[in-house]
Design an enzyme around this catalytic site. Structure first.
Site, PDB file in Angstrom:
ATOM      1  N   HIS A  82       0.852  -1.191   0.000  1.00 29.25           N
ATOM      2  CA  HIS A  82       0.000   0.000   0.000  1.00 29.25           C
ATOM      3  C   HIS A  82       0.883   1.235   0.000  1.00 29.25           C
ATOM      4  O   HIS A  82       1.815   1.337   0.786  1.00 29.25           O
ATOM      5  CB  HIS A  82      -0.917   0.001   1.228  1.00 29.25           C
ATOM      6  N   ASP A 161     -13.640   4.380   7.160  1.00 26.17           N
ATOM      7  CA  ASP A 161     -12.570   5.016   6.377  1.00 26.17           C
ATOM      8  C   ASP A 161     -13.119   5.573   5.083  1.00 26.17           C
ATOM      9  O   ASP A 161     -12.712   6.649   4.646  1.00 26.17           O
ATOM     10  CB  ASP A 161     -11.450   4.011   6.087  1.00 26.17           C
ATOM     11  N   ARG A 168     -12.192  14.014   4.494  1.00 24.27           N
ATOM     12  CA  ARG A 168     -10.859  14.621   4.615  1.00 24.27           C
ATOM     13  C   ARG A 168     -10.428  15.247   3.295  1.00 24.27           C
ATOM     14  O   ARG A 168      -9.769  16.274   3.264  1.00 24.27           O
ATOM     15  CB  ARG A 168      -9.841  13.557   5.053  1.00 24.27           C
ATOM     16  N   SER A 183      -6.186   5.299   8.581  1.00 26.17           N
ATOM     17  CA  SER A 183      -6.908   5.027   7.338  1.00 26.17           C
ATOM     18  C   SER A 183      -6.295   3.812   6.635  1.00 26.17           C
ATOM     19  O   SER A 183      -6.986   2.866   6.268  1.00 26.17           O
ATOM     20  CB  SER A 183      -6.835   6.269   6.433  1.00 26.17           C
TER      21      SER A 183
HETATM   22  N1  URA Z   1      -4.015   6.390   1.437  1.00 23.93           N
HETATM   23  C1  URA Z   1      -5.018   5.974   2.256  1.00 23.93           C
HETATM   24  O1  URA Z   1      -5.541   4.873   2.100  1.00 23.93           O
HETATM   25  N2  URA Z   1      -5.415   6.796   3.237  1.00 23.93           N
HETATM   26  C2  URA Z   1      -4.850   7.998   3.446  1.00 23.93           C
HETATM   27  O2  URA Z   1      -5.239   8.673   4.376  1.00 23.93           O
HETATM   28  C3  URA Z   1      -3.824   8.436   2.597  1.00 23.93           C
HETATM   29  C4  URA Z   1      -3.417   7.609   1.581  1.00 23.93           C
END
Ligand code: URA
Length: 432
Positions: A82, A161, A168, A183
């Site tokens: 990720h 999220d 956000r 997140s």
């Molecule tokens: N990637 C995510 O999944 N969440 C974030 O807050 C920033 C980047």
């Protein structure tokens, strides 16, 4: 308990309890806490931060806000990667099939663009027919048959999220360490993977602008992953320059195919090989040196490209586009941005480049915006290159013949000097 008191407490820089954090996440997810109170709390967190206990509690509350995935029908170790988000960051399109072609299962959930950064799901949807929403049965079957599937985050996985991410994005609260950590790790812990490699970007195109901030974010996420029993490591990689030369969805898919053909840009290839090596290492495929050799072989032998083709076919996409990338629809209009002076490209504001691409239609200004898959930028000169006045430094692509704002943003974001900049490593640290 009242949301008002929780906001006030964080506004006054006091740590929140686990119960208060759970109250917020439960109420926000079920709709009893409105967006304006959630936004106020996010802003208070942005300014006052959270300690590790609060960040962990927020991560676990996000994880527990919806279903947890159990891929009981997928055989073998599953590894995920990720990224914290960058510009021109198409690494998932390359490393996921690369690692899968070496015998490690990739059952991946990816996101859409956020702020000035792109998202893997938007990029994959540039391939005609490619389906990013599959039923669990289809997803498991494809992973078992081809070794890999990539889908969007389902509504049931970490729904807190999903809602917070969107909030956000429009309230200037993305670039907060505890909010990013919770997140990413909330989603990762809800998904059923054994190992996680985190690509923590650092520099002007990322949400963490300094190496110190990026290292701290990496440390927090690795500790949370490990304490939840997942093998986790993080690489800090450079985002002071866009990765590769392409920014924008179809353009990035085409560049990813070049890398899988062994003909991609050096910087992008190097970062992808490093990520893939570490994913294979976490999946116990051998020593770092052996895993690196395996990753290089998978590109040289076209095994990784073949796995990408199989995945595209299995997910309903037209795989001819992967074999003949010239089939991707070209943008209706093209515009060349020229250097206004002579010298070395000393530095670029990579976030500005991301915004320039967004202005062409490659991203969204509001959630409902439709993306122009053909839109984006090909960089013709990058940091460290010497340019003469009038040299083309970038080509812009778009469906709309309105390039002024994008070209202006790109030029404003490019600093040209008489002296060349110092060279910077692409992989700046490894946090285990
Ligand atoms: N990637 C995510 O999944 N969440 C974030 O807050 C920033 C980047």
């Amino acid at each position: 308990m009242r949301m008002y008191d929780i906001i006030k407490k964080k506004r006054d820089n006091q740590p929140l309890t686990k119960e208060e954090i759970n109250f917020f996440i439960t109420g926000f997810t079920n709709g009893s806490i409105p967006d304006y109170q959630a936004a106020a709390l996010c802003m208070a967190i942005y300014f006052n931060g959270m300690n590790i206990e609060e960040t962990t509690a927020l991560t676990l509350a996000v994880r527990d806000s919806g279903d947890k995935l159990h891929f009981s029908n997928i055989n073998g170790l599953r590894v995920d990667k990720h990224s914290t988000g960058g510009v021109g960051d198409k690494t998932s399109l390359i490393v996921a099939p690369l690692v899968a072609s070496c015998g490690v299962k990739i059952a991946k959930m990816s996101g859409r663009g956020l702020g000035h950064t792109g998202g893997t799901i938007d990029k994959l949807e540039a391939i005609p027919g490619f389906k990013t929403d599959l039923s669990t049965e289809e997803f498991e079957r494809i992973v078992n048959e081809t070794g890999i599937a990539i889908v969007g985050q389902s509504a049931e996985l970490a729904p807190a999220d999903k809602k917070l991410y969107a909030l956000r994005d429009v309230t200037a609260t993305v670039d907060s360490m505890p909010l990013i950590a919770s997140s990413i790790m909330g989603k990762k812990l809800a998904a059923d993977d054994d190992c996680i490699v985190l690509d923590v970007k650092t520099g002007s195109g990322s949400f963490m602008k300094t190496i110190e901030q990026s290292k701290e974010l990496a440390r927090i996420m690795v500790d949370i992953g490990k304490s939840a029993g997942k093998r986790t490591l993080a690489l800090i990689t450079d985002m002071d320059i866009p990765l590769g030369n392409a920014i924008g969805n179809a353009l990035e898919v085409k560049e990813a195919i070049e890398v899988l053909n062994g003909k991609g840009p050096k910087d992008l290839t190097e970062v992808c090989l490093c990520l893939a090596t570490n994913m294979l290492y976490l999946a116990e495929k051998g020593s770092i040196e052996e895993c690196e050799r395996m990753a290089k072989d998978a590109i040289a032998s076209k095994k990784a490209l073949n796995t990408f083709v199989q995945m595209v076919k299995a997910q309903g996409g037209n795989s001819e586009y992967i074999l003949r990338p010239e089939l991707f629809k070209n943008a209706d209009y093209i515009y060349e941005v020229k250097a206004t002076e002579e010298g070395y490209i000393y530095s670029v504001n990579t976030e500005g480049y991301g915004i320039a691409s967004l202005l062409l239609g490659a991203g969204r200004n509001v959630k409902e915006d439709k993306i122009d898959f053909s839109a984006g930028i090909i960089l013709r000169a990058k940091t460290g290159d010497f340019v003469n006045k009038g040299d083309v430094i970038a080509t812009l692509y778009s469906e709309k013949n309105a390039f002024e704002a994008s070209a202006k943003k790109l030029l404003e974001s490019t600093k040209i000097c008489a002296t060349p900049p110092e060279k910077r490593d692409l992989v700046l640290a490894r946090v285990e």
